[in-house]
Write a protein that holds these residues in place. Sequence first.
Motif, short mmCIF file in Angstrom:
data_model
loop_
_atom_site.label_atom_id
_atom_site.label_comp_id
_atom_site.label_asym_id
_atom_site.label_seq_id
_atom_site.Cartn_x
_atom_site.Cartn_y
_atom_site.Cartn_z
N PRO A 95 0.91 -1.13 0.12
CA PRO A 95 -0.05 -0.08 0.08
C PRO A 95 0.88 1.22 -0.04
CG PRO A 95 -0.80 -1.70 1.58
CD PRO A 95 0.39 -2.28 1.13
N GLY A 96 0.27 2.36 -0.12
CA GLY A 96 0.65 3.63 -0.47
C GLY A 96 1.74 4.00 0.82
N VAL A 97 2.37 5.21 0.72
CA VAL A 97 3.58 5.46 1.64
C VAL A 97 3.00 5.38 3.27
CG1 VAL A 97 5.25 7.41 2.16
CG2 VAL A 97 4.71 6.99 -0.24
N ASP A 98 3.80 4.76 4.22
CA ASP A 98 3.60 4.95 5.47
C ASP A 98 4.28 5.97 6.13
OD1 ASP A 98 6.04 3.90 5.91
OD2 ASP A 98 5.36 1.79 6.52
N GLY A 99 5.09 6.65 5.69
CA GLY A 99 5.60 7.82 6.14
C GLY A 99 6.88 7.22 7.41
N ARG A 100 6.95 6.12 7.42
CA ARG A 100 7.84 5.59 8.55
C ARG A 100 9.15 5.12 8.07
NH1 ARG A 100 4.49 1.51 11.54
NH2 ARG A 100 3.86 1.10 9.52
N ARG A 101 9.04 4.55 6.67
CA ARG A 101 10.04 3.87 5.88
C ARG A 101 10.20 4.43 4.72
NH1 ARG A 101 8.50 -2.19 7.64
NH2 ARG A 101 6.65 -1.61 6.75
N THR A 102 11.66 4.27 4.07
CA THR A 102 11.78 4.50 2.64
C THR A 102 10.89 3.42 1.92
OG1 THR A 102 13.75 3.37 2.59
CG2 THR A 102 13.94 5.53 3.41
N LEU A 103 11.01 3.96 0.69
CA LEU A 103 10.48 3.07 -0.45
C LEU A 103 11.06 1.58 -0.44
CD1 LEU A 103 8.15 2.27 -2.62
CD2 LEU A 103 9.61 3.73 -4.12
N HIS A 104 12.61 1.91 -0.26
CA HIS A 104 13.20 0.63 -0.70
C HIS A 104 13.05 -0.37 0.50
CE1 HIS A 104 15.61 2.32 -3.93
NE2 HIS A 104 15.86 3.22 -3.18
N GLU A 105 13.11 0.46 1.65
CA GLU A 105 12.62 -0.67 3.09
C GLU A 105 11.20 -1.00 3.11
OE1 GLU A 105 15.38 2.23 6.30
OE2 GLU A 105 13.36 2.79 5.80
N ARG A 106 10.41 -0.49 2.47
CA ARG A 106 8.88 -0.94 2.33
C ARG A 106 8.84 -2.41 1.40
NH1 ARG A 106 6.15 2.86 0.07
NH2 ARG A 106 4.21 1.87 0.50
N ILE A 107 9.69 -2.02 0.14
CA ILE A 107 9.41 -3.02 -0.60
C ILE A 107 10.62 -4.27 -0.22
CG2 ILE A 107 10.12 -3.79 -3.25
CD1 ILE A 107 7.49 -1.72 -2.75
N GLY A 108 11.45 -3.79 0.54
CA GLY A 108 12.51 -4.95 1.06
C GLY A 108 11.69 -5.74 2.10
N HIS A 109 10.92 -5.16 3.03
CA HIS A 109 10.28 -5.64 4.00
C HIS A 109 9.16 -6.72 3.50
CE1 HIS A 109 12.18 -3.32 7.02
NE2 HIS A 109 11.44 -3.87 7.85
N ALA A 110 8.58 -6.26 2.27
CA ALA A 110 7.49 -7.03 2.02
C ALA A 110 7.93 -8.51 1.34
CB ALA A 110 6.59 -6.30 0.84
N GLY A 111 9.10 -8.05 0.29
CA GLY A 111 9.75 -9.07 -0.22
C GLY A 111 10.22 -10.15 0.70
N ALA A 112 10.76 -9.60 1.86
CA ALA A 112 11.37 -10.66 2.82
C ALA A 112 10.36 -11.56 3.36
CB ALA A 112 11.90 -9.79 4.09
N ARG A 113 9.27 -10.86 3.74
CA ARG A 113 7.95 -11.74 4.22
C ARG A 113 7.61 -12.95 2.96
NH1 ARG A 113 6.03 -6.69 5.45
NH2 ARG A 113 4.06 -6.96 4.24
N LEU A 114 7.58 -12.35 1.84
CA LEU A 114 7.09 -13.30 0.72
C LEU A 114 8.20 -14.45 0.55
CD1 LEU A 114 5.29 -14.25 -1.72
CD2 LEU A 114 6.67 -12.47 -3.12
N LEU A 115 9.55 -14.04 0.44
CA LEU A 115 10.62 -14.86 0.20
C LEU A 115 10.65 -15.91 1.55
CD1 LEU A 115 12.85 -16.17 -1.34
CD2 LEU A 115 14.47 -14.45 -0.19
N ALA A 116 10.55 -15.47 2.52
CA ALA A 116 10.52 -16.46 4.04
C ALA A 116 9.49 -17.38 3.81
CB ALA A 116 10.26 -15.52 5.08
N GLY A 117 8.46 -17.20 3.35
CA GLY A 117 7.31 -18.26 3.00
C GLY A 117 7.52 -19.12 1.77
N GLN A 118 8.57 -18.93 1.20
CA GLN A 118 8.67 -19.64 -0.11
C GLN A 118 9.82 -20.74 0.12
OE1 GLN A 118 9.49 -16.73 -3.25
NE2 GLN A 118 7.34 -16.69 -3.83
N LEU A 119 10.77 -20.52 1.00
CA LEU A 119 11.96 -21.23 1.08
C LEU A 119 12.10 -22.61 1.72
CD1 LEU A 119 14.45 -18.21 2.36
CD2 LEU A 119 14.22 -18.96 0.22
N ARG A 120 12.60 -23.41 1.05
CA ARG A 120 12.54 -24.92 1.35
C ARG A 120 13.95 -25.28 1.89
NH1 ARG A 120 8.20 -23.19 1.63
NH2 ARG A 120 6.63 -23.82 0.37
#
Length: 327
Positions: A95-120
């Motif tokens: 979702p849109g800017v939350d004002g607490r983290r940079t765009l890179h950080e927000r995308i990185g956090h979401a990517g980490a959650r997604l990847l963590a659920g995929q890893l075997r």
Amino acid sequence: MGGRRHGAVQERRVPVEFGGDPVVWSAWLYYEEGLTQNDIAQRLGISRASVNNLLQTARDTGVVTIAVAPRHLQTVELSQAVTARYGIAECLVVPGVDGRRTLHERIGHAGARLLAGQLRPDDVLGVAWGRTVSALAEAMPQVDRPGMSVVQVMGSAVGSERFTAELCTSTLAGRVRGRCIYLHAPGIVSRPEVKAVLMAEPALIEQFRIIAACNRIVFGVGSMQSISIASDGGYLLTAREANPAIARGAVASLAGRFIDAKGRLVPCSFDDRLIGITPDAIRAVPDRLCVAAGPDKVLPIRAVLAGGYITSLVTDEATAQALLSQP
């Protein structure tokens, strides 16, 4: 509903504005004030199981109705639309800017959650470099996969310590407690002959064999509008080197190489001096996670989508809308 008795709750414990109803009071404490069920149990003088029963009654009787907020539904719809439009396996839209983290950080956090659920446990994960990949590595939760291998897929470089391929790789390997495999070679060398000598070394032959065995890879994509990230990574790309490629239609950089709007390789003067995974080799990896967002990344993301380099994409709401609005 006022006056109903539930378990051993005494009406004097329930504020008058809630009509003496412990169902309404417990629902307010849980959903509005954010108290835990244990906190509510202590407040009402009952067991945690009784609190759970009160909350279930609140849902069953309509005291509480649970719905997904329209804002989040919008991002789900965007995710589905991008997935359908570009024929990829999945897309996660932040979702849109939350004002607490940079765009890179927000995308990185979401990517980490997604990847963590995929890893075997037996995965071989290739890792590139960049701000967003670095943010993903730093945000990765501890997920024990001791049988995993985490592989650096681009050569080493002298640049910002925060975004190097080595740091991204080692950070991710630490988060999964996996085997960390560095690529022991410069990312770019002075002459093609130097690359030829290095690539003939048994150690590098083995490392590229492992890179070829990756079943997952995480990477970002660079914009031709700015070469700052290339410099941050230590590749020291200059406008003089980039401009000829731009004139031939380059819109993005992928693993240090340039591609056009259809994802095709645009030859550059230093291609034969780069040591690392190639775009074709990226496309051969079964699961390919791209993390990228921002106005300057719309054309690059479309290019890697067009070239078939992505199976999973993590981006933000504005970028997703732009991806869908362009022909």
